[in-house]
Write an enzyme that holds these catalytic residues in place. Structure first.
Site, PDB file in Angstrom:
ATOM      1  N   GLY A 176     -20.346 -19.331 -65.500  1.00  0.00           N
ATOM      2  CA  GLY A 176     -21.397 -20.290 -65.805  1.00  0.00           C
ATOM      3  C   GLY A 176     -22.727 -19.794 -65.294  1.00  0.00           C
ATOM      4  O   GLY A 176     -22.868 -18.677 -64.782  1.00  0.00           O
ATOM      5  N   GLU A 195     -29.256 -23.284 -61.953  1.00  0.00           N
ATOM      6  CA  GLU A 195     -30.716 -23.279 -61.938  1.00  0.00           C
ATOM      7  C   GLU A 195     -31.261 -21.999 -61.333  1.00  0.00           C
ATOM      8  O   GLU A 195     -32.314 -21.502 -61.726  1.00  0.00           O
ATOM      9  CB  GLU A 195     -31.207 -24.493 -61.138  1.00  0.00           C
ATOM     10  CG  GLU A 195     -32.721 -24.583 -61.031  1.00  0.00           C
ATOM     11  CD  GLU A 195     -33.155 -25.770 -60.185  1.00  0.00           C
ATOM     12  OE1 GLU A 195     -34.362 -25.896 -59.965  1.00  0.00           O
ATOM     13  OE2 GLU A 195     -32.290 -26.536 -59.743  1.00  0.00           O
ATOM     14  N   GLY A 233     -29.364 -18.946 -60.825  1.00  0.00           N
ATOM     15  CA  GLY A 233     -28.743 -17.695 -61.230  1.00  0.00           C
ATOM     16  C   GLY A 233     -27.356 -17.946 -61.791  1.00  0.00           C
ATOM     17  O   GLY A 233     -26.968 -19.088 -62.065  1.00  0.00           O
ATOM     18  N   VAL A 256     -23.113 -18.008 -62.039  1.00  0.00           N
ATOM     19  CA  VAL A 256     -21.988 -18.438 -61.216  1.00  0.00           C
ATOM     20  C   VAL A 256     -20.776 -17.611 -61.631  1.00  0.00           C
ATOM     21  O   VAL A 256     -20.498 -17.456 -62.820  1.00  0.00           O
ATOM     22  CB  VAL A 256     -21.707 -19.943 -61.392  1.00  0.00           C
ATOM     23  CG1 VAL A 256     -20.575 -20.372 -60.466  1.00  0.00           C
ATOM     24  CG2 VAL A 256     -22.966 -20.758 -61.116  1.00  0.00           C
ATOM     25  N   LYS A 262     -21.984 -18.622 -56.330  1.00  0.00           N
ATOM     26  CA  LYS A 262     -23.303 -18.866 -56.906  1.00  0.00           C
ATOM     27  C   LYS A 262     -24.241 -17.776 -56.412  1.00  0.00           C
ATOM     28  O   LYS A 262     -24.265 -17.475 -55.219  1.00  0.00           O
ATOM     29  CB  LYS A 262     -23.841 -20.234 -56.481  1.00  0.00           C
ATOM     30  CG  LYS A 262     -23.111 -21.419 -57.079  1.00  0.00           C
ATOM     31  CD  LYS A 262     -23.800 -22.725 -56.672  1.00  0.00           C
ATOM     32  CE  LYS A 262     -23.127 -23.920 -57.294  1.00  0.00           C
ATOM     33  NZ  LYS A 262     -23.818 -25.179 -56.925  1.00  0.00           N
ATOM     34  N   ASP A 266     -27.127 -37.602 -57.693  1.00  0.00           N
ATOM     35  CA  ASP A 266     -26.802 -37.013 -59.000  1.00  0.00           C
ATOM     36  C   ASP A 266     -25.302 -37.075 -59.259  1.00  0.00           C
ATOM     37  O   ASP A 266     -24.697 -36.112 -59.734  1.00  0.00           O
ATOM     38  CB  ASP A 266     -27.295 -35.564 -59.053  1.00  0.00           C
ATOM     39  CG  ASP A 266     -27.321 -35.012 -60.487  1.00  0.00           C
ATOM     40  OD1 ASP A 266     -27.255 -35.825 -61.421  1.00  0.00           O
ATOM     41  OD2 ASP A 266     -27.414 -33.794 -60.654  1.00  0.00           O
TER      42      ASP A 266
END
Length: 985
Positions: free
Chosen positions: A627, A630, A632, A634, A652, A745
């Site tokens: 994936g 925001e 970079g 994953v 990450k 969130d």
């Protein structure tokens, strides 16, 4: 043994296998009297007769059509159910047409009733109580499709009717059947009682056992499957549904052949033969051993390297075995005073690999070279000493006039596997004369109002005889070009002619016949003040007075240093004291750990060091991209810490070219996660900050984000499983709330699911303060992202008021996402429409088949007054008894027809726009079922609005996703009809 298993699997897998009918009773096979009980005795009569094929059979007949008020009962013997939950009764019978009988009163019938009575024991002792309807359960009234007349009877034309009825659920040991005649002329030719059972089946390397059908016609019975020999599970647990009609549905789960085995005809996993291998579990086939390797046995998951060949730890089993490289060639050395440059050519043999590196071994020798030892740590290698990729290195900071030996080693990925030392080439050199090294430190021996006396130790590498020293002085804040120079034959110097309380910077360097060395680092010193004038007078007193003055001066310096040290210590303690005071004002219980915002640290790196463990990058192995975030990409990877087993991790990374603010924001999430320790919160393994790229390493969650996981498995979980997921999320949020942490969130996309369906709260990127003074109508946060309007409470959108109560609102939306299998909240409505609808007290409707108790809990979470919402601890306590008492979840919520209550699905068109069932199906993209609806009699929207899930199954719509879409539209249709009772087609 293996051959027998193979033959069995091949037999089971042949073609599509239907249900097997297991007979409980069949009168056609009776060779003696059936012995059933008739009441009254003038009613049913057992006789021998013939079927349509002229086979002898035992039948019961009755024809009391001329008597009024007939009530003739026929009771079978006890029939054991043999574990069946639902049984079927096949009745073959003939009926005389009442109109063909002369002078028959109006009481003549052409039907009869079928009943059953379930019991654990024989009822012969109380048979008299069974000649009325009260103890029985009625199955159906049986009518003939065909009847015969006198003409038919004379011509021996047998118009035999066959009817099948089923009933259940059955829970007792067995049952009786009862036939009630109330005025028919008929013969009961045969009765067969049976149940349906699915035979064992093999599909796609899965074996499913014999399975009885369910108690209801719509029941779905789960058959737990297993993998065939030498196969293993993949993904979710293996199961296959058997429907009420005795048909296997689509299997769930998957098996693939183990490493060392390949599939054959999808029914067996066959061992790889010798000289072949298969490294991983899956549906792949065996392959020939790679170069320089071999396998001598069957079912090999890997081929063993031949002597002299190896595999690196990071090589895959499919990679060929390789060897170590030969030594470098043509080494050239260039000596320049106390530095040397080495250059060489690559080795002739690389061992079959492209990862050849070079190491430099430095040895300092005696003059006769009979003994050498490793070089000191202060020798410099540029670019480095180990792992060189270029064929050149610059070595400096060597001793002058000293013999050295340098070994240049060639290594590759398998060098550490070889029992022999790396191949190398040695060169011997002797350094030349060189300037002396720099002076390491300077000391102040004495100070007066206008002079300073200094001293310094001899440098580590004088590289010859020291001729003299050069001292450079200049005042504070003056450039070194404005300095003054002095020389000294010894390692002391006295500077005179200064001003009172003058601060000066001093540097010194040594000189040999090879020239000057480098200046030392700057050291600051200062003369005494006017208040210390007495010290200058004491310099003119006898030696005793001077000594006393020196003692006083030294004591004062010690005192000043102590005061300064204490001041620095106090200053540092004060910072932490303020910080501790600030965080001790939270609402946590005594002894409860309280969350500390990393942005309150003056140095954010300090928060990272305090809450996150630094991991050496050599312990981390990156495998594949899974994936992008925001900051970079994953990755999925592996983490192997010393003395611990290797585990899968998510990594990450911080993309290249980042700013310091981006680095701080990126690592702040690790500072946050590192403070949490709960089974429903994603676990931080550590960070990598001392190399590039910067990484945050967390535990790996096999099933990924909850929303996409639910969409991929639509309709596959029980309500209890879904409630279990919700309880895990609530437990994690309760833990965060108790730490005074607000997530901000919370959404299904930020919940991760592991292989055991454990849900864990993640993504702490938005959980920092939003800008209070922003007026941006798109609700831009301090991160530059958007507030997730569909998941956010009213007060948080309007006033930036984020609390645990606003997290409760978001939790209610997550509940809706889970029960709807990952649907988007508020469907295709715009963010502004969502805000307007919520302000007008509209709320989301219950998802399909959502228990009423769960939807009520959602509505509680969406209370406008945040103080009226349940606390997260209360939510956990509400969900726990639901799991223990599944009966509380059986009541399914319905959409009330009140506009101020649940929000309608705005994505479904207005019902008044349709003129026919065909139009409606086309609008919802289900036009392929047009014939199913029309041929089953659902020809108007009024009839469609009354349909249930059982109706959809009955007309042949079996796909869960299509059922869900059609039922959602029907549900909306009902509400629209109720609210606007206009005429529809």
């Amino acid at each position: 043994m293996e051959l027998n298993v193979l033959l069995l699997l091949l037999c089971l897998s042949g073609g599509q296998v239907g249900a097997v009918e297991e007979t409980l009773m069949d009168t056609r096979t009776a060779t003696a009297e059936l012995g059933w009980t008739a009441n009254p005795s003038s009613g049913w009569e057992e006789v021998s007769g013939y079927d349509e094929n002229l086979n002898t059979i035992r039948t019961y007949q009755v024809c009391n059509v001329f008597g009024p008020k007939q009530n003739n009962w026929l009771l079978t013997t006890f029939i054991p159910r043999r574990g069946a939950h639902r049984v079927y009764v096949e009745m073959r019978f003939t009926v005389r047409d009442c109109s063909s009988l002369p002078n028959v009163p109006g009481s003549c019938k052409e039907t009869f009733n079928l009943y059953y009575y379930e019991t654990d024991s024989n009822i012969e002792n109380k048979i008299s109580t069974f000649w009325n309807e009260s103890p029985y359960l009625k199955v159906d009234t049986i009518a003939a499709d065909e009847s015969f007349s006198q003409v038919d009877f004379g011509g021996r034309l047998m118009k035999v009717n066959t009817e099948v009825r089923s009933f259940g659920p059955l829970t007792r040991s067995g049952f009786y059947l009862a036939f009630q005649d109330y005025g028919a002329c008929m013969s009961l030719l045969s009765v067969r009682v049976f149940f349906k059972e699915m035979p064992s089946v093999v599909q796609n390397l899965l074996v499913f056992p014999e399975t009885m059908t369910g108690a209801e016609s719509t029941s779905l019975v789960i058959a737990r499957g297993t993998c065939i020999p030498n196969a293993e599970e993949v993904d979710v647990p293996i199961k296959l549904y058997c429907n009420g009609d005795g048909e296997w549905m689509v299997p769930i789960g998957k098996c693939t052949c183990k490493a060392g085995y390949e599939p054959e005809n999808h029914v067996v996993c066959k061992a790889c033969p010798a000289a072949m291998f298969k490294a991983n579990q899956g549906m792949g086939i065996c392959a020939q051993c790679p170069a320089n390797s071999r396998s001598t046995s069957e079912a090999s998951p890997i081929c063993i390297c031949r002597n002299g060949y190896y595999r690196a730890d990071f090589d895959t089993p499919e990679a060929p075995c390789t060897s170590v490289p030969s030594g470098p060639r043509n080494v050239i050395s260039i000596v320049n005073e106390t530095a040397i440059t080495l250059e060489w050519h690559p080795p002739r043999e690389t061992g079959g690999r492209d990862d050849v590196d070079y190491n430099i071994v430095c040895k300092k020798c005696r003059a006769d070279r009979r003994a050498c030892s490793r070089c000191d740590d202060n020798v410099d290698f540029v670019p480095r000493q180990l792992g060189l990729t270029d064929t050149r290195v610059f070595i400096s900071n060597l001793w002058a006039h000293t013999p050295y030996t340098f070994e240049t080693q060639a290594v590759n990925g398998v060098t550490n596997k070889s029992p022999f030392p790396p191949q190398h080439v040695s060169v011997n050199i002797t350094t030349n004369q060189a300037a002396p090294s720099s002076v390491p430190i300077m000391h102040q021996v004495k100070a007066t109002m206008k002079s300073i006396t200094l001293s310094w130790p001899q440098q580590e590498q004088p590289n010859g005889i020291i001729l003299d020293y050069e001292i450079r002085y200049y005042e504070k804040d003056h450039h070194e070009f404005n300095s003054s120079l002095a020389r000294s034959q010894t390692n002391t110097a006295r500077r005179t002619g200064g001003r009172v309380w003058m601060f000066m910077s001093v540097q010194v360097r040594a000189r040999t016949v090879a020239g000057y060395g480098k200046f030392s680092s700057k050291c600051g010193f200062q003369t005494l003040t006017a208040e210390d004038y007495k010290s200058e007078l004491r310099e003119q007193l006898p030696l005793t007075g001077s000594a006393a003055a020196g003692v006083v001066f030294i004591v004062s310096l010690v005192a000043i240093s102590i005061v300064c040290s204490r001041k620095r210590t106090y200053s540092k303690e004060a910072v932490y004291s303020d910080k501790l005071q600030h965080y001790s004002t939270g609402r946590g219980s005594p002894g409860m750990k309280i969350y500390i915002d990393p942005f309150t640290y003056e140095d954010p790196n300090e928060a990272v060091r305090e809450f996150a463990k630094e991991i050496d990058v050599s312990f981390v192995k990156i495998e594949e991209v899974i994936g992008a975030g925001e900051f970079g990409e994953v990755y999925k990877g592996r983490l192997k810490l010393p003395s611990k087993r290797e585990i899968s991790v998510a990594i990450k990374t911080l993309k290249a070219g980042y700013s310091e603010k981006q680095r701080r924001d990126f690592l702040s999430e690790a500072s946050i996660m590192g403070q949490f320790d709960h089974p429903n919160i994603i676990r931080l393994e550590g960070v990598v900050t001392k190399s590039r790229p910067v990484m945050i390493i967390t535990e790996f969650m096999e099933n990924g984000a909850l929303d996409s996981f639910l969409r991929q498995n639509d309709g596959q979980f029980t309500v209890i499983q879904l409630v279990g997921m919700l309880r895990g999320i609530a437990a994690g949020m309760k833990y965060l709330s108790e730490m005074n942490y607000v997530h901000r969130d919370l959404a299904a996309r930020n919940i991760l699911v592991n292989s055991n369906l454990v849900c864990k709260v993640s993504d702490f990127g938005l959980s920092r303060y939003l800008q209070d003074d922003t007026s941006d109508p798109t609700y831009t946060s301090s991160l530059g992202g958007k507030i997730p309007v569909r998941w956010t409470a009213q007060e948080a959108i309007a006033y930036r008021k984020f609390t645990s109560a606003s997290d409760v609102w978001s939790y209610g939306i997550v509940m809706w996402e889970v029960m709807s299998y990952g649907e988007r909240p508020y469907w295709t409505m715009s963010n502004q429409d969502v805000i307007n609808a919520i302000e007008q007290d509209y709320r989301l409707p219950p998802p399909m088949d959502c228990p009423a108790a769960l939807h009520q809990l959602m509505l509680d979470c969406w209370q406008k007054d945040r103080n009226s919402r349940p606390r997260l601890a209360e939510i956990v306590n509400t969900l726990r008894p639901m799991i223990r008492n599944p009966a509380s979840l059986k009541t399914v919520a319905t959409i009330p027809a009140v506009p101020s209550q649940p929000l309608l699905d705005r994505s479904i068109p207005d019902i008044s726009a349709f003129t026919s069932v065909d139009d409606w199906l086309s609008a919802i993209k289900m036009g392929q079922y047009r014939d199913n609806f029309l041929s089953s009699g659902f020809t108007s929207l009024q009839l469609v609005a009354q349909m249930t899930s059982e109706d959809l199954l009955r007309i042949g719509i079996t796909l869960a996703g299509h059922q869900k879409k059609i039922l959602n539209s029907i549900q909306s249709m009902r509400v629209q009809i109720t609210q606007s009772p206009t005429s529809i087609a």
